[in-house]
Design a protein around this motif. Structure first.
Motif: not given
Length: 880
Positions: A550-554, A687-689
């Motif tokens: 549940g964490q964000q990614t670049i 979630d993913i940028l």
């Protein structure tokens, strides 16, 4: 086609009479030097910085008064400009406005910049003003009465009869397309617009002039208008003011919103509560502005523009600061103490070298607060608009209405209003991109340049100034302090620290308990990308695990578009721009090929233009394609993209508007516009940028725990001596987006060149080691910061003419510079053709600034073919 009334017309026409004040004027044209004019008004005195209308050659133009005319006429202008003064000065035709547009400080800065950058000072003064604050001279083509009759077809019947009687039998001539275009535009068009529409050159117009059908002349348009502010008003409110249409209208407006739109309903309730006064748009948060756009689109709100006084912000403004500053850590406290001690003690330049997330912005805010308490103004520059929304929010939270935001993406009237409030002294802090260096901040006490290493501070069109360097010059002239902040300072700044010109302040750790994230290097020779050509196994597994947590990614890729090239598998032909020597880039969202240099677009061909085989293949990766592949691989993820294409798009009505469950059909993932993407990231709705350089610049996303750098290899090998430095800065900056919140971060860099010095340095966050090694190479090669450079860039439609001109320019520059100047070239530019014009370059380098400038000035004296253009680029940032 005359200037505004207000001057002696006869004297202006004849140039007779020498009584009256003689002033030095810089005309707002690409000509070097200054000129002497006479103010014909008895007893009048024009203040420096005043805009005037003057005759120049055979035309009328605008200019700026620099001061009294030089006592000795005939001083040479820069790069072959005409002499200031003449035997019989011509009269000023009109004075624009009721006072000077520049104060002495900014006027002196523009004088210095024009001399240093070898640029026409009039062009610089004109460019430094916001649109709407200046009058402009426009060369117009206007129909005469005879031309209007000809455009209407009158006389064609008579002409046909004459031809018939003569036995010629030819039809009457059709209406000339230039006459038709002028008639359709109401009788007049700017010459450049007419030429662009029809290709109507000056020769065609000369013929029409000779026939008495058109006249060509100048018109000065004073576009200065009272500043206005945008206010948002609920449509359920009675426009006449007061209590609106009552509870029934308000209830109907609320009922129009879906029940799940809780945040949007809250914004609507705030508008209803504000009544006819509404809420000022610029005071709303980024999230609230997104909901306002949706309410306007649904017909539930409207935007009103209202005039405000130049000295005040108008109704609905916050009264002052509200945010409580956080507690500083010891390193921040030491930096703040050093900076505040220097305030008012004379000019000084500080390099604030802080790792990503170290709290540099808090240091700026605390120091500026001290300056404002002492009655001093502040100027804050950021490299790109991408940084402005978040930074502006922090500054307004701390300083309330004492902040004026200035950048090119603002509506012109909003920028003009901010500019005028600064000049009136009602606002003490200016925040903006590079052109804000000219902002009329009163009693300047501190100048901040955030992300000082960024090449975006260099203007690449018109007058090619560097906003960072001008900020330092301005601070020193005002006896203010200059603060340059960066996690990866430029080598020029590092060298200035070595030489004692700058004082270095260090923030070695993050302001939060979390350390800098570890960097893992994936060697693509051992772990090649999978079938999608994008993810190595380690990166693909890391992204999947991050999603599951549940964490964000670049994901960072330094390219735009869907595919880098479109290539024929049969003959190897690459689809190239017909005007530029570069391949076209496929953009799936528009289903078009786009040239990123001239903007030319074309449909995607079904067959190869060379061999006619239907075997076209799309190769390479752009951010748009990466986004599509990420959606395919992680179908449950909420994916968005941030690059110049999506940042310039209008925000959608809602975060998921226009997007089906898979995200198909909307290349931006339903999120258009910079502010909406930033809002959604901060709210945890992405979630993913996937992004380009825009994701590297100063953003503080607390939920990002993984950063993937996809393919930095192409950037490592550009024909540019700064290539390694730029790669290190980009990767180190984007790595700093990870682990800024409560959870630790992780960075994975995929590369075919794991031994490259920039990659090795990034692995250990080793700025000092990278700088030491890079300095050795620069010193041995004679490149900046161990020399100064000027690029002489030539272009023209005819390659042979440009080649000859480049040789002549190089020869003259070499003769004037002698042994003190190293000359490289002439050579074809790495991108040899742009917008249909061939390009050559000559590079000059020297440790002697005076010799370097003399060499460039001599090159500017070379007489070139009519279509060949020479651009002088002092301290160039790009070799391309």
């Amino acid at each position: 086609m005359s200037a505004p009334a207000g001057a002696g017309e006869q004297a202006a026409r004849t140039g007779e009479g020498t009584a009256g004040q003689l002033v030095e004027v810089a005309v707002a044209l690409p000509v070097y030097g200054t000129f002497t004019y006479r103010d014909p008004r008895p007893g009048a005195r024009l203040a420096p910085g005043t805009q005037v209308v003057v005759p120049f050659g055979g035309r009328t133009t605008t200019g700026f008064v620099l001061g009294p005319a030089p006592p000795v006429a005939g001083s040479d202008g820069e790069l072959g400009g005409r002499a200031a003064g003449s035997a019989r000065p011509r009269d000023i035709e009109a004075v624009v406005g009721d006072g000077p547009l520049y104060d002495e400080e900014v006027l002196a800065l523009c004088r210095w910049a024009a001399e240093y950058y070898l640029a026409p000072i009039g062009e610089l003064l004109r460019a430094a003003l916001p649109q709407g604050e200046r009058a402009d001279a426009v060369r117009l083509v206007r129909l005469t009465e005879a031309g209007a009759r000809a455009a209407a077809g009158e006389g064609r019947g008579e002409r046909a009869e004459q031809l018939a009687l003569a036995g010629e039998g030819a039809p009457a001539p059709a209406v000339h397309p230039a006459l038709a275009a002028l008639a359709a535009a109401g009788g007049a068009l700017p010459m450049r617009v007419l030429a662009k529409r029809l290709g109507a050159g000056r020769l065609q117009l000369t013929k029409l002039e000779a026939e008495g059908l058109v006249e060509v002349g100048d018109e000065v348009r004073d576009r200065r208008a009272p500043p206005t502010e945008a206010f948002v008003v609920a449509r359920a409110v009675d426009p006449a003011g007061g209590g609106g249409d009552g509870a029934e209208a308000a209830a109907a407006a609320r009922a129009a919103l879906p029940s799940r739109a809780v945040a949007r309903r809250a914004v609507l309730d705030s508008l209803l509560e504000a009544g006819a006064a509404g809420l000022r748009q610029r005071d709303l948060s980024d999230a609230a502005r997104g909901h306002v756009r949706a309410l306007v689109g649904a017909g539930l709100a409207r935007i009103d523009r209202r005039a405000v006084s130049p000295g005040g912000p108008g109704p609905g403004a916050p009264r002052g600061a509200g945010a409580i500053p956080p507690t500083s850590n010891p390193a921040q406290a030491a930096a703040i103490a050093a900076l505040t001690a220097a305030l008012g003690a004379g000019p000084a330049t500080f390099l604030l070298h802080g790792v990503t997330g170290s709290g540099k912005t808090e240091v700026y805010l605390r120091t500026i607060a001290e300056a404002r308490a002492a009655g001093k103004g502040a100027l804050v520059l950021v490299p790109e608009i991408a940084l402005t929304p978040q930074l502006a929010a922090r500054f307004r939270a701390r300083f309330g209405d004492d902040v004026a935001v200035l950048h090119s993406a603002l509506p012109p009237r909003e920028r003009l209003a901010a500019w005028r409030r600064l000049r009136a002294g009602e606002v003490g802090i200016a925040l903006g991109a590079r052109s804000a260096v000219f902002a009329p901040v009163r009693a300047l006490g501190i100048v901040v340049v955030d992300e000082e290493h960024d090449a975006s501070f260099k203007q690449e069109e018109g007058v090619r100034y560097n906003g960072r360097d001008l900020a330092i010059v301005r601070a020193h002239a005002a006896k203010a302090i200059a603060v340059l902040g960066s996690a990866t300072p430029s080598l020029e700044s590092a060298r200035n620290v070595e030489q004692g010109r700058y004082v270095r302040l260090v923030l070695p750790e993050r302001a939060t308990p979390r350390p800098l994230p570890p960097v893992e290097i994936v060697d693509l020779r051992r772990h090649p990308p999978g079938a999608d050509g994008l993810f190595s196994a380690p990166l693909g597994e890391a992204v999947a695990a991050n999603l599951a947590a549940g964490q964000q990614t670049i994901l960072f890729l330094n390219r735009r578009g869907f595919s880098t090239v479109v290539l024929c598998r049969a003959c190897g032909q690459v689809i190239r721009c017909p005007h530029c020597a570069v391949s076209m880039t496929f953009h799936r969202g528009r289903d078009r090929l786009v040239c990123h240099y001239c903007g030319n677009t074309s449909p995607v061909p079904t067959r190869c233009p060379s061999c006619q085989q239907p075997r076209l293949e799309r190769l390479g990766m752009g951010t748009e394609r990466v986004e599509a592949l990420v959606r395919e691989r992680f179908p449950g993820a909420r994916v968005a993209r941030l690059d110049r294409d999506t940042a310039g798009a209008g925000a959608s009505a809602a975060p998921d508007a226009g997007r089906d469950a898979s995200g198909a059909g909307d290349p931006a993932g339903g999120r258009g516009g910079l502010e909406e993407v930033l809002r959604a990231m901060n709210a945890g709705e992405i979630d993913i940028l996937v992004g380009t350089q825009m994701v590297t610049k100063g953003h503080d996303f607390g939920g990002v725990t993984l950063v993937g750098v996809l393919h930095p290899d192409q950037s490592m090998h550009l024909p540019d001596f700064r290539a390694s430095e730029r790669v290190f800065q980009l990767i180190e900056q984007v790595a700093g987006r990870a682990g800024r919140g409560d959870r630790p971060g992780r960075v994975i860099v995929q590369t075919y060149n794991p031994e490259h010095p920039a990659i090795v340095a990034v692995r250990g966050h080793d700025y000092e080691g990278f700088v030491r090694a890079e300095m050795v190479e620069r010193r041995e090669s004679g490149y900046p910061p161990f020399s100064r450079m000027i690029a002489l860039r030539l272009d023209g439609a005819n390659e042979a003419e440009v080649r000859v001109a480049a040789a002549a320019v190089a020869a003259e520059a070499g003769r004037a510079g002698g042994a003190r100047v190293v000359l490289r070239g002439p050579a074809e530019a790495p991108i040899a053709r742009v917008r249909g014009r061939s390009r050559f370059q000559v590079w000059l380098a020297s440790t002697d600034r005076a010799a370097l400038a003399a060499s460039a000035r001599a090159a500017g004296q070379v007489k070139l073919a009519a279509d060949v253009r020479l651009v002088v680029d002092v301290d160039p940032q790009s070799t391309l």
